[in-house]
Design a protein around this motif. Sequence first.
Motif, PDB file in Angstrom:
ATOM      1  N   ARG A   1       0.821  -1.198   0.000  1.00 49.67           N
ATOM      2  CA  ARG A   1       0.000   0.000   0.000  1.00 49.67           C
ATOM      3  C   ARG A   1       0.868   1.268   0.000  1.00 49.67           C
ATOM      4  O   ARG A   1       2.071   1.201   0.087  1.00 49.67           O
TER       5      ARG A   1
ATOM      6  N   ASN B   1       0.855   6.682   3.883  1.00 43.83           N
ATOM      7  CA  ASN B   1      -0.370   6.599   4.676  1.00 43.83           C
ATOM      8  C   ASN B   1      -0.152   5.999   6.058  1.00 43.83           C
ATOM      9  O   ASN B   1      -1.093   5.907   6.842  1.00 43.83           O
ATOM     10  N   TYR B   2       1.091   5.604   6.352  1.00 36.78           N
ATOM     11  CA  TYR B   2       1.360   4.835   7.563  1.00 36.78           C
ATOM     12  C   TYR B   2       2.286   5.561   8.519  1.00 36.78           C
ATOM     13  O   TYR B   2       3.290   6.155   8.117  1.00 36.78           O
TER      14      TYR B   2
ATOM     15  N   TRP C   1       3.580  10.266   9.391  1.00 39.89           N
ATOM     16  CA  TRP C   1       3.566   9.935   7.972  1.00 39.89           C
ATOM     17  C   TRP C   1       4.487  10.823   7.150  1.00 39.89           C
ATOM     18  O   TRP C   1       5.088  10.386   6.169  1.00 39.89           O
TER      19      TRP C   1
ATOM     20  N   TRP D   1      -1.779   2.058   9.865  1.00 45.01           N
ATOM     21  CA  TRP D   1      -2.416   2.949   8.901  1.00 45.01           C
ATOM     22  C   TRP D   1      -3.000   4.154   9.606  1.00 45.01           C
ATOM     23  O   TRP D   1      -3.601   4.051  10.677  1.00 45.01           O
TER      24      TRP D   1
END
Length: 124
Positions: free
Chosen positions: A27, A31-32, A53, A100
């Motif tokens: 992914r 976003n993490y 992030w 996330w």
Amino acid sequence: QVQLVESGGGLVQAGGSLRLSCTASGRTFSNYVMAWFRQAPGKEREFVARISWNGDSTYYADSVNGRFTISRDNAKNTVYLQMNSLKPEDTAVYYCAATWGSYLTTQSYNYNYWGQGTQVTVSS
């Protein structure tokens, strides 16, 4: 799904330095929230450092604050842990972890994805 692969561990003398890397695939990496944890033999896994992030916010365990630096390069899908002034008590398996969203947490149960770990051994 996010796959995490750590590298950079090894054997170093006390006072030395190592840089760990953790490369993510899957992914969108940005976003993490990313973190490093470690686990020494016979001990619980413990929080080391985490980074937001975009890298603007970092936080460290007291035991490593001032010696370790966490950073990330979202273009390379990689988070780093620069470890300086290493001590024998830093010996552990170091794990990269991802969660996330934007919640900045130090609790391992909040992290959904984990790498396989890389061994760091500091000799006295």
